[in-house]
Design an enzyme around this catalytic site. Structure first.
Site, PDB file in Angstrom:
ATOM      1  N   GLU A  14       0.845  -1.200   0.000  1.00  0.00           N
ATOM      2  CA  GLU A  14       0.000   0.000   0.000  1.00  0.00           C
ATOM      3  C   GLU A  14       0.879   1.247   0.000  1.00  0.00           C
ATOM      4  O   GLU A  14       1.837   1.336   0.756  1.00  0.00           O
ATOM      5  CB  GLU A  14      -0.897   0.020   1.248  1.00  0.00           C
ATOM      6  CG  GLU A  14      -1.875  -1.137   1.331  1.00  0.00           C
ATOM      7  CD  GLU A  14      -3.003  -1.035   0.300  1.00  0.00           C
ATOM      8  OE1 GLU A  14      -3.119   0.010  -0.369  1.00  0.00           O
ATOM      9  OE2 GLU A  14      -3.763  -2.012   0.173  1.00  0.00           O
ATOM     10  N   ARG A  28     -17.340  -0.063   7.465  1.00  0.00           N
ATOM     11  CA  ARG A  28     -18.573  -0.621   6.877  1.00  0.00           C
ATOM     12  C   ARG A  28     -19.166  -1.718   7.758  1.00  0.00           C
ATOM     13  O   ARG A  28     -20.355  -1.974   7.749  1.00  0.00           O
ATOM     14  CB  ARG A  28     -18.266  -1.152   5.469  1.00  0.00           C
ATOM     15  CG  ARG A  28     -19.465  -1.332   4.575  1.00  0.00           C
ATOM     16  CD  ARG A  28     -19.039  -1.646   3.142  1.00  0.00           C
ATOM     17  NE  ARG A  28     -18.014  -2.667   3.031  1.00  0.00           N
ATOM     18  CZ  ARG A  28     -18.212  -3.984   3.193  1.00  0.00           C
ATOM     19  NH1 ARG A  28     -19.415  -4.437   3.474  1.00  0.00           N
ATOM     20  NH2 ARG A  28     -17.213  -4.823   3.061  1.00  0.00           N
ATOM     21  N   CYS A  65      -7.114  -2.065   8.829  1.00  0.00           N
ATOM     22  CA  CYS A  65      -5.793  -2.118   8.181  1.00  0.00           C
ATOM     23  C   CYS A  65      -5.286  -0.718   7.877  1.00  0.00           C
ATOM     24  O   CYS A  65      -4.127  -0.389   8.160  1.00  0.00           O
ATOM     25  CB  CYS A  65      -5.845  -2.944   6.898  1.00  0.00           C
ATOM     26  SG  CYS A  65      -6.007  -4.707   7.222  1.00  0.00           S
ATOM     27  N   HIS A 107      -1.312  -5.532   1.803  1.00  0.00           N
ATOM     28  CA  HIS A 107      -2.530  -6.336   1.808  1.00  0.00           C
ATOM     29  C   HIS A 107      -2.288  -7.625   1.011  1.00  0.00           C
ATOM     30  O   HIS A 107      -1.616  -7.600  -0.018  1.00  0.00           O
ATOM     31  CB  HIS A 107      -3.695  -5.582   1.154  1.00  0.00           C
ATOM     32  CG  HIS A 107      -4.607  -4.908   2.138  1.00  0.00           C
ATOM     33  ND1 HIS A 107      -4.889  -3.555   2.084  1.00  0.00           N
ATOM     34  CD2 HIS A 107      -5.314  -5.399   3.201  1.00  0.00           C
ATOM     35  CE1 HIS A 107      -5.743  -3.250   3.058  1.00  0.00           C
ATOM     36  NE2 HIS A 107      -6.019  -4.352   3.757  1.00  0.00           N
TER      37      HIS A 107
HETATM   38  N1  PCA Z   1      -8.113  -6.900   6.855  1.00  0.00           N
HETATM   39  C1  PCA Z   1      -8.967  -5.815   7.279  1.00  0.00           C
HETATM   40  C2  PCA Z   1      -8.759  -5.719   8.774  1.00  0.00           C
HETATM   41  C3  PCA Z   1      -7.985  -6.899   9.174  1.00  0.00           C
HETATM   42  C4  PCA Z   1      -7.572  -7.536   7.923  1.00  0.00           C
HETATM   43  O1  PCA Z   1      -6.826  -8.515   7.842  1.00  0.00           O
HETATM   44  C5  PCA Z   1      -8.721  -4.522   6.521  1.00  0.00           C
HETATM   45  O2  PCA Z   1      -8.303  -4.587   5.356  1.00  0.00           O
HETATM   46  O3  PCA Z   1      -8.944  -3.456   7.068  1.00  0.00           O
END
Ligand code: PCA
Length: 212
Positions: free
Chosen positions: A80, A90, A143, A166
């Site tokens: 990211e 959400r 996240c 991610h």
């Molecule tokens: N994904 C979520 C929160 C925890 C995770 O593993 C997110 O993308 O915010």
């Protein structure tokens, strides 16, 4: 010795597992790199995750923080680039909190960039045959919050670099028809992310943006 803090998340929403937490456990369990690795799984709660991250940074004083989480539906490992100062959930987090239009850090700037070499990381992961590309939005859930808090901490910790990656669902747990990668590939991608970060003080200059 260089210290790397690598975090993943526990399961949330409808998922029984979270590949980010599982991959971080795998990387931590088999670690034999020259740097010191601290691997930790964070709770999927706005306040708990950020507090724990702050404690870990205080305790271990890492040179590099790589936080990771699940982005279900993505077909690639995505470093990211941008964290935004916004919580807009959400769905409730694992503690039942559902902040809407709240800042991550009240006096912080609107957005912060990753200080990881996101383009070099995506290039090197893809070179190993695992799909990877830079992402320009980590969303507005837990996240992004952890990413923003980690990026904000770099201001008070000279020399520390921090960012977020991610990952897709893992093949064994993805809902039917959804993109996924084997957990071993996700763990391998995190290994590459660590190695590339340590070997790359400044990011490479190649186009990795998106038109929309
Ligand atoms: N994904 C979520 C929160 C925890 C995770 O593993 C997110 O993308 O915010």
């Amino acid at each position: 010795m260089t210290t790397v803090l690598l975090t993943g998340f526990e399961p949330f929403a409808a998922d029984p597992t979270n590949p980010s937490g599982e991959a971080v456990r795998l990387v931590g369990g088999g670690w034999d790199g020259p740097s010191r690795l601290v691997a930790e799984v964070l709770p999927v709660t706005f306040s708990g995750a950020a507090d724990r991250l702050g404690q870990l940074v205080e305790l271990h004083r890492p040179d590099v923080v790589i936080a990771t989480g699940l982005a279900g539906g993505r077909d690639a490992v995505t470093p990211e680039r941008v964290a935004i100062n916004l919580q807009d959930a959400r769905i409730p987090d694992n503690a039942g909190a559902q902040p809407v239009d709240v800042s991550c850090v009240p006096s912080g700037p609107t957005a912060l960039f990753s200080s990881l070499p996101v383009k070099a990381i995506a290039r090197d992961i893809a070179a190993g045959g695992i799909p990877s590309r830079v992402s320009l939005s980590a969303g507005s859930y837990v996240c992004n919050h952890v990413f923003y808090v980690a990026a904000h901490l770099t201001a008070t910790r000279p020399g520390m670099r921090a960012g977020f990656i991610h990952v897709p669902w893992d093949t064994a747990h993805a809902p039917e028809g959804q993109p996924a990668l084997p957990l071993s590939d996700i763990a391998a991608a995190l290994h590459v992310a660590i190695a590339t970060t340590l070997a790359t003080p400044a990011d490479i200059s190649v186009a990795a943006g998106s038109i929309h």
